[in-house]
Write a protein that holds these residues in place. Structure first.
Motif, PDB file in Angstrom:
ATOM      1  N   ARG A   4       0.828  -1.202   0.000  1.00 28.59           N
ATOM      2  CA  ARG A   4       0.000   0.000   0.000  1.00 28.59           C
ATOM      3  C   ARG A   4       0.869   1.261   0.000  1.00 28.59           C
ATOM      4  O   ARG A   4       0.623   2.212  -0.739  1.00 28.59           O
ATOM      5  CB  ARG A   4      -0.925   0.014   1.203  1.00 28.59           C
ATOM      6  N   ARG A   7       2.337   1.841  -3.362  1.00 24.66           N
ATOM      7  CA  ARG A   7       1.401   2.470  -4.293  1.00 24.66           C
ATOM      8  C   ARG A   7       1.273   3.961  -4.003  1.00 24.66           C
ATOM      9  O   ARG A   7       1.160   4.777  -4.911  1.00 24.66           O
ATOM     10  CB  ARG A   7       0.037   1.782  -4.188  1.00 24.66           C
ATOM     11  N   MET A   8       1.294   4.284  -2.673  1.00 24.12           N
ATOM     12  CA  MET A   8       1.192   5.690  -2.287  1.00 24.12           C
ATOM     13  C   MET A   8       2.371   6.477  -2.861  1.00 24.12           C
ATOM     14  O   MET A   8       2.203   7.564  -3.414  1.00 24.12           O
ATOM     15  CB  MET A   8       1.212   5.779  -0.760  1.00 24.12           C
ATOM     16  N   VAL A  11       1.984   6.949  -6.667  1.00 24.83           N
ATOM     17  CA  VAL A  11       1.052   8.019  -7.029  1.00 24.83           C
ATOM     18  C   VAL A  11       1.697   9.378  -6.780  1.00 24.83           C
ATOM     19  O   VAL A  11       1.628  10.283  -7.628  1.00 24.83           O
ATOM     20  CB  VAL A  11      -0.265   7.877  -6.227  1.00 24.83           C
ATOM     21  N   ILE A  14       4.240  10.054  -9.509  1.00 23.50           N
ATOM     22  CA  ILE A  14       3.597  10.441 -10.774  1.00 23.50           C
ATOM     23  C   ILE A  14       3.244  11.926 -10.733  1.00 23.50           C
ATOM     24  O   ILE A  14       3.557  12.691 -11.636  1.00 23.50           O
ATOM     25  CB  ILE A  14       2.313   9.603 -11.023  1.00 23.50           C
ATOM     26  N   LEU A  15       2.617  12.331  -9.616  1.00 22.69           N
ATOM     27  CA  LEU A  15       2.176  13.723  -9.494  1.00 22.69           C
ATOM     28  C   LEU A  15       3.357  14.685  -9.561  1.00 22.69           C
ATOM     29  O   LEU A  15       3.332  15.667 -10.297  1.00 22.69           O
ATOM     30  CB  LEU A  15       1.423  13.918  -8.178  1.00 22.69           C
ATOM     31  N   VAL A  18       5.063  14.536 -13.205  1.00 25.95           N
ATOM     32  CA  VAL A  18       4.282  15.235 -14.228  1.00 25.95           C
ATOM     33  C   VAL A  18       4.245  16.730 -13.947  1.00 25.95           C
ATOM     34  O   VAL A  18       4.326  17.551 -14.863  1.00 25.95           O
ATOM     35  CB  VAL A  18       2.857  14.649 -14.308  1.00 25.95           C
ATOM     36  N   GLY A  19       4.167  17.079 -12.660  1.00 29.45           N
ATOM     37  CA  GLY A  19       4.149  18.493 -12.281  1.00 29.45           C
ATOM     38  C   GLY A  19       5.418  19.199 -12.732  1.00 29.45           C
ATOM     39  O   GLY A  19       5.362  20.269 -13.350  1.00 29.45           O
ATOM     40  N   THR A  22       5.591  19.429 -16.541  1.00 29.16           N
ATOM     41  CA  THR A  22       4.686  20.467 -17.043  1.00 29.16           C
ATOM     42  C   THR A  22       5.267  21.854 -16.803  1.00 29.16           C
ATOM     43  O   THR A  22       5.199  22.722 -17.673  1.00 29.16           O
ATOM     44  CB  THR A  22       3.313  20.362 -16.364  1.00 29.16           C
ATOM     45  N   LEU A  26       5.951  24.446 -19.759  1.00 31.75           N
ATOM     46  CA  LEU A  26       5.297  25.753 -19.804  1.00 31.75           C
ATOM     47  C   LEU A  26       6.338  26.865 -19.811  1.00 31.75           C
ATOM     48  O   LEU A  26       6.173  27.887 -20.478  1.00 31.75           O
ATOM     49  CB  LEU A  26       4.349  25.913 -18.613  1.00 31.75           C
ATOM     50  N   LEU A  33       2.918  31.241 -25.222  1.00 35.62           N
ATOM     51  CA  LEU A  33       1.663  31.277 -24.470  1.00 35.62           C
ATOM     52  C   LEU A  33       1.217  32.710 -24.220  1.00 35.62           C
ATOM     53  O   LEU A  33       0.093  32.965 -23.835  1.00 35.62           O
ATOM     54  CB  LEU A  33       1.832  30.561 -23.133  1.00 35.62           C
ATOM     55  N   LEU A  34       2.150  33.634 -24.450  1.00 34.33           N
ATOM     56  CA  LEU A  34       1.830  35.039 -24.281  1.00 34.33           C
ATOM     57  C   LEU A  34       0.825  35.408 -25.357  1.00 34.33           C
ATOM     58  O   LEU A  34       1.128  35.301 -26.543  1.00 34.33           O
ATOM     59  CB  LEU A  34       3.119  35.846 -24.439  1.00 34.33           C
ATOM     60  N   TYR A  35      -0.355  35.825 -24.942  1.00 32.57           N
ATOM     61  CA  TYR A  35      -1.384  36.060 -25.950  1.00 32.57           C
ATOM     62  C   TYR A  35      -1.167  37.376 -26.682  1.00 32.57           C
ATOM     63  O   TYR A  35      -1.485  37.490 -27.843  1.00 32.57           O
ATOM     64  CB  TYR A  35      -2.761  36.018 -25.307  1.00 32.57           C
TER      65      TYR A  35
END
Lengths: 154, 242
Positions: A4, A7-8, A11, A14-15, A18-19, A22, A26, A33-35
């Motif tokens: 258990r 698995r914790m 997870v 993964i967070l 990926v964080g 990302t 970015l 991304l500058l509009y």
């Protein structure tokens, strides 16, 4: 470690993974991304000259001029530091007025005039009834200035 | 505590409890949404710039809020299901996904309807709108991934990973208007500063959000019950109940 807990950790990993990925992605795409660019950025040559881009700012008070007999309008966009002259032919959105934040898409001509193909009004986050707006008149100008400063700092 | 979780985690108990809870969410939700609709459309004053057109806010902002709230609920449920191997948590995540997709769709459509007259365009690819559209694709992808497995356990685990990875998008949606210059305006309410929306307009918004929140509760009760029925269709407790 129990299954258990394993698995914790998975997870959580993964967070976090990926964080971070990302955040880097970015960061790398920050420019794209500058509009829109601010008039200061346009004046300092940060905006592209060969392709079309967007410029955003406040329509300067008293700068709006309509060509008689056509849909062409000319106005000045400002971020209270620099300004860019814009020429546009077409229908303007409802919220377009002097003192309003707008975003224009188009190309910079050699003489420094921005020829817009599209003009969008940028609405701010303030919602209030007309009476309140009236009573806020002196204050409203101050918030307009801070908003433009915020646009300039991006 | 553990006993309670295991009791709730047992399908027959959860099925009965959700059935009892549903009306406690459903009726207040209906009441609050009707109250907020009247308050927002009739009683609230018109905006100084947008006139009556701002009133679409009462659908748009709560939908957008719920689209993110539902995703977090779904991701947390998927995480609990993955770590503690609780089937009911996976079922809850599966039940939440279409609700979230519907709220996201509603937020995008109402925003578009408002954007045409106010901004002058139905759609722009700025950071806020694009990240919200990505949220819709995440919901749809999650649902499609679930549907592509015949084995419910494998569907649960594979889709849970997608749900957890996608939760990164939620803070991006929220902060997109701060991090990048976007056409979409900055937050009016969900910030530490005092709201940039006048109180007579803010009250019906809060009532509507509370109503949407309860409506979500009602929907999840109903959908989770249906999901339990689908998963337990061969279980003996169901035959005994009939």
């Amino acid at each position: 470690m129990t299954p258990r807990q394993k698995r914790m950790v998975t997870v959580a990993a993964i967070l976090v993974g990926v964080g971070i990925a990302t955040a880097f992605a970015l960061q790398a795409f920050q420019k794209n991304l500058l509009y829109y660019y601010s008039p200061s950025q346009v004046k300092s040559g940060e905006a592209p000259t060969s392709r079309s881009f967007r410029v955003g700012g406040l329509v300067e008070n008293g700068s709006l001029k309509r060509e008689p007999g056509s849909l062409e309008v000319r106005f000045t966009l400002t971020d209270f530091a620099q300004e860019v002259g814009v020429s546009y032919t077409g229908v303007l959105p409802d919220l377009f007025r002097e003192g309003q934040g707008v975003i224009a898409r188009g190309k910079l001509r050699d003489d420094g005039t921005f020829v817009a193909e599209e003009v969008l009004a940028k609405h701010d986050e303030n919602y209030m009834p007309p009476e309140v707006k009236q009573s806020l008149k002196p204050h409203a100008q101050a918030t307009g200035a801070t908003q433009a400063a915020g646009q300039g700092s991006t | 505590m553990w006993l309670w979780i295991h009791k709730f985690g047992s399908p027959p108990h959860a099925y009965r409890l959700l059935g009892k809870l549903a009306p406690w969410f459903g009726w207040p939700a209906l009441g609050l949404i009707l109250l907020a609709t009247w308050w927002g459309l009739v009683k609230a004053p018109a905006d100084y710039q947008q006139g009556d057109a701002f009133r679409i806010l009462y659908v748009h902002a709560p939908s957008a809020w719920m689209s993110m709230f539902t995703y977090v609920v779904m991701a947390v449920a998927a995480g609990i299901g993955l770590i503690w191997r609780i089937k009911l948590a996976h079922a809850a995540a599966a039940a939440a996904a279409p609700i979230g997709a519907a709220f996201t769709f509603l937020a995008l459509v109402t925003g578009s309807i408002w954007g045409k007259p106010m901004w002058g365009t139905w759609w722009v690819w700025d950071a806020r709108l694009t990240s919200e559209l990505l949220l819709l694709f995440l919901y749809l992808g999650y649902m499609a991934l679930r549907a592509s497995f015949d084995d419910p356990q494998r569907a649960d685990r594979a889709s849970a990973v997608l749900a957890i990875v996608g939760v990164i998008n939620v803070p991006i949606i929220h902060y997109s208007v701060v991090w990048w210059s976007t056409l979409h305006q900055a937050a009016s309410v969900t910030k530490l500063d005092k709201p940039s929306i006048a109180l007579p307009m803010l009250i019906p918004l809060f009532i509507m959000i509370a109503g949407f929140q309860l409506y979500f509760g009602w929907l999840i009760c109903r959908r989770l019950r249906a999901e339990i029925l689908r998963r337990e269709r061969n279980a003996s407790w169901l035959k005994e109940a009939n």
